[in-house]
Design an enzyme around this catalytic site. Sequence first.
Site, PDB file in Angstrom:
ATOM      1  CB  ALA A   9       7.341 -15.717  -2.817  1.00 56.42           C
ATOM      2  CE  LYS A  10      10.982 -11.748   3.210  1.00 56.00           C
ATOM      3  NZ  LYS A  10      11.573 -10.572   2.557  1.00 56.00           N
ATOM      4  N   GLY A  11       9.699 -16.630   2.586  1.00 54.92           N
ATOM      5  CA  GLY A  11       9.859 -17.879   3.311  1.00 54.92           C
ATOM      6  C   GLY A  11      10.494 -17.628   4.652  1.00 54.92           C
ATOM      7  CB  VAL A  40       3.606 -17.273   2.057  1.00 54.03           C
ATOM      8  CG1 VAL A  40       2.366 -16.537   1.546  1.00 54.03           C
ATOM      9  CG2 VAL A  40       3.290 -18.000   3.359  1.00 54.03           C
TER      10      VAL A  40
END
Length: 448
Positions: free
Chosen positions: A137-139, A92
């Site tokens: 962001a992050k995953g 995201v």
Amino acid sequence: MTAQTSTIPGGDPSLEHELRRLASSPAVTHAAVIPESTPLEDARSQLADVIRLLGYSDGLHAMLATARRELTVAVPLRRDRGDISLFVGHRVQHNFSRGPAKGGLRYSPHVTLDEVRALAMWMTWKCALLDVPYGGAKGGIRIDPRDFSVGELERVTRRYTSEILPIIGPSQDIPAPDIGTDEQTMAWIMDTYSVSVGHTVPGVVTGKPISLGGSLGRSSATSLGVTHVAIKALEHLGRSPRGASAAVQGFGKVGRDAARFLSDAGLNVVAISDQYGAVFAGGGLDVAALAAHVDATGSVVGFPESEPLDAELLLELDVDLLVPAAVEGVIHAENAARVRATVIVEGANGPTSPAADRILADNGVLVVPDILANAGGVLVSYFEWVQANQAYWWTANEVETKLADRMTAAWVNVRDYSAKHGLTLRTAATSMAVERVTEAHRLRGLYP
Ligand code: NAD
């Protein structure tokens, strides 16, 4: 916002079915957490408070509350025993107004798209607050890395990387380690990306091994930043760090070095927990000996020079400093009134719910928010990216001096803003960050 779901190569219908099942099945919930609100609800509630304060429009609020880009992918893994398992992964990207997206990658059975959305939003505020030129962001992949061999983790990582490849890159989105991932994970991502584009691109990830272009000081940067801010916060309240008592929840990449640095700074670290339990020693734990015990046994539990402690009670100890450095939502409406720490410094992202925040503020507990307290990690990630892009490496001393300077400056700015406007440190920090992101957005204008 665009939401995409990858199709599975070869279109195996049984895998397609499995992906739909996995994507719609609830993640395993954190056993220790009472789900009064989700991380995304918490993040959006914190944003809503600040939008009201700043008087921003509904349209701007909607933009800031929503991720710019989301990608959900299927990650098929050929197991060592030959069969195939399927996992759900997300990436995201919350905001790009100030630069490329930046944020960690989490491997945990608790990962959900909403959790990744919350973590991505917090990254936007953190990067803006520390004035590093990134958006958030992050995953995550919903997988428990403890259940898989190194070879399986490498294949999962490479497949996930290839699925998200179109949206990552040193100018687009730069992953880093988070819960359940480490510098080896980053090395696999860097290699997969580099092989795909045909040349080595060290700037595509941060938190890499030093020998592949990682920065000196990155692995302990989050913990060192937590320690700098904790000392400033104690001093702000007129308490000397030397001899102050501390409890640390979590003994992973953040908690372990935080406990060590706090102990080195003269604090008495009396309690430490991990996901298996907690240990206590009124005279202070020998953090180096505990680390050796964890290396040998895999847990803090059973450390000989300590007594066992109910892990939940660690949060309620009468200590000067509490450092939650594990997972979200551990301090909530139900237990917040029992928290007796003088200062909470959030090593973890999102450990305190908004309802708990209000109770803690009423009880005079000073909470140093995650987007300030644990920002040392993204700060040195930024230093690593700068070094990798220039192929010029700094000494450990240069990295640590710049880290200390910028963490201290951020603390002073947030403390002063909070005092000037009569806000909690969290609302002050979020407000400063939202103002910066909004200024960038206004200057750039809305396309088209
Ligand atoms: P990690 O996987 O290295 O360690 C997590 C630790 O928490 C482990 O010791 C685990 O046993 C423990 N834990 C899990 N659930 C627990 C529970 N309910 N009670 C007590 N302990 C529990 O992860 P990490 O990288 O140290 O990340 C920890 C937190 O810090 C996360 O919120 C992460 O997003 C945040 N953070 C990490 C970094 C970084 O650079 N790694 C930077 C900023 C923020």
